[in-house]
Write a protein that holds these residues in place. Structure first.
Motif, PDB file in Angstrom:
ATOM      1  N   ARG A 212       0.825  -1.313  -0.351  1.00  0.00           N
ATOM      2  CA  ARG A 212      -0.008  -0.049   0.128  1.00  0.00           C
ATOM      3  C   ARG A 212       0.231   1.253   0.236  1.00  0.00           C
ATOM      4  O   ARG A 212       2.006   1.148   0.492  1.00  0.00           O
ATOM      5  CB  ARG A 212      -1.103  -0.025   1.050  1.00  0.00           C
ATOM      6  N   PHE A 213       0.706   2.599  -1.362  1.00  0.00           N
ATOM      7  CA  PHE A 213       0.964   3.098  -1.375  1.00  0.00           C
ATOM      8  C   PHE A 213       0.585   4.730  -0.590  1.00  0.00           C
ATOM      9  O   PHE A 213      -0.533   4.833  -1.706  1.00  0.00           O
ATOM     10  CB  PHE A 213       1.786   3.745  -2.361  1.00  0.00           C
ATOM     11  N   ARG A 214       0.930   5.703  -0.940  1.00  0.00           N
ATOM     12  CA  ARG A 214       0.405   7.126  -0.511  1.00  0.00           C
ATOM     13  C   ARG A 214       1.330   7.648  -1.968  1.00  0.00           C
ATOM     14  O   ARG A 214       2.487   7.781  -1.783  1.00  0.00           O
ATOM     15  CB  ARG A 214       0.799   7.541   0.401  1.00  0.00           C
ATOM     16  N   PRO A 215      -0.099   7.885  -3.190  1.00  0.00           N
ATOM     17  CA  PRO A 215       0.891   9.257  -4.017  1.00  0.00           C
ATOM     18  C   PRO A 215       1.400  10.445  -3.386  1.00  0.00           C
ATOM     19  O   PRO A 215       0.362  10.481  -3.528  1.00  0.00           O
ATOM     20  CB  PRO A 215      -0.347   9.250  -5.216  1.00  0.00           C
ATOM     21  N   LEU A 216       2.437  10.620  -4.158  1.00  0.00           N
ATOM     22  CA  LEU A 216       2.831  11.438  -3.741  1.00  0.00           C
ATOM     23  C   LEU A 216       2.139  12.556  -5.173  1.00  0.00           C
ATOM     24  O   LEU A 216       2.683  13.903  -4.916  1.00  0.00           O
ATOM     25  CB  LEU A 216       3.944  11.618  -2.961  1.00  0.00           C
ATOM     26  N   ALA A 217       3.277  12.559  -6.367  1.00  0.00           N
ATOM     27  CA  ALA A 217       3.150  12.766  -7.848  1.00  0.00           C
ATOM     28  C   ALA A 217       2.898  12.362  -8.822  1.00  0.00           C
ATOM     29  O   ALA A 217       3.691  11.364  -8.949  1.00  0.00           O
ATOM     30  CB  ALA A 217       4.115  13.573  -7.605  1.00  0.00           C
ATOM     31  N   GLU A 218       2.563  12.224  -9.752  1.00  0.00           N
ATOM     32  CA  GLU A 218       2.563  11.980 -10.902  1.00  0.00           C
ATOM     33  C   GLU A 218       3.059  12.510 -12.431  1.00  0.00           C
ATOM     34  O   GLU A 218       2.503  14.143 -12.074  1.00  0.00           O
ATOM     35  CB  GLU A 218       0.917  11.884 -11.153  1.00  0.00           C
TER      36      GLU A 218
END
Length: 234
Positions: A212-218
């Motif tokens: 599980r990850f927290r998205p930081l930048a796309e």
């Protein structure tokens, strides 16, 4: 430490080389580990060109820091091709089970809010004799995740003969957890939960881990889409 997930359209020969010889810590400064895979369409028939799409590559990687990612995308031959596609940079939060290639990840590295976006990645090394049984239980789950209104992107990828990965971006942690535990109001909501029960009864895999990850930048776009990750819109 930072994780990335990349998607790009490449010539089949380039994807095939990456599947055979992925970047490694020995060849790529600042890289801990990378999984290179060919995309497959979730829910596609078992015997189908959509099950091994060599023109479309997925790369899941763990890095020391952002600078290492930037150097790879600007200086490495494969990295420059990936830079023309799409990727998301992510903060690690939690794992279920363990992947030998990523030995240093703690079981849990932080907390989260139920209404924030989340990214889920699974990596599995299949038991080849269990593949028919895995497909029987797994295909309904593929369709469940693919069609869930809480996902903004859901896909699967494979590296023959035995590595399979899934990747999904969710609007909220809550929607993802409801799907996992079979609590959604969608048709046949227990598909994922029942498949996990069957896996515990007799494992499909030599090893299997969900992260599980927290998205930081796309960065970039995929199939004409940007803004895939609902950053700041939870």
């Amino acid at each position: 430490m930072i994780h990335t997930f990349h998607l790009a359209e490449l010539p089949p020969a380039v994807t095939a080389r990456a599947l055979l010889r992925a970047p490694s810590a020995a060849t790529t400064p600042g890289l801990d580990h990378a999984e290179c895979l060919a995309l497959m369409r979730l829910g596609a028939p078992t015997v189908s060109p959509d099950r091994l799409q060599l023109r479309r590559i997925a790369v899941f990687a763990q890095w020391r820091d952002d600078d290492a990612v930037d150097r790879f995308l600007s200086d490495d031959a494969l990295g420059r091709r990936l830079a023309g596609g799409w990727h998301v940079r992510m903060e690690y939060l939690r794992r279920w089970s363990r992947l030998a290639a990523l030995p240093g990840l703690p079981a849990r590295a932080g907390g989260w809010d139920q209404d924030e976006p989340v990214v889920a990645v699974t990596v599995a090394r299949m038991r080849l004799l269990e593949v028919p049984r895995f497909l029987r239980w797994g295909k309904p789950v593929e369709r469940q995740v693919r069609d869930h209104p809480g996902t903004t992107l859901a896909l699967a990828a494979v590296r023959p003969p035995r590595t399979i990965s899934t990747f999904s971006v969710w609007r909220t942690v809550r929607e993802m957890e409801e799907m996992v535990h079979g609590r959604s109001e969608l048709p046949d909501p227990r598909r994922h939960a029942d498949a996990m029960t069957e896996r515990r009864r007799r494992d499909f895999h030599h090893e299997f881990a969900t992260f599980r990850f927290r998205p930081l930048a796309e960065h970039g776009s995929w199939e004409g889409r940007s803004g895939i990750v609902p950053l700041g819109r939870a």
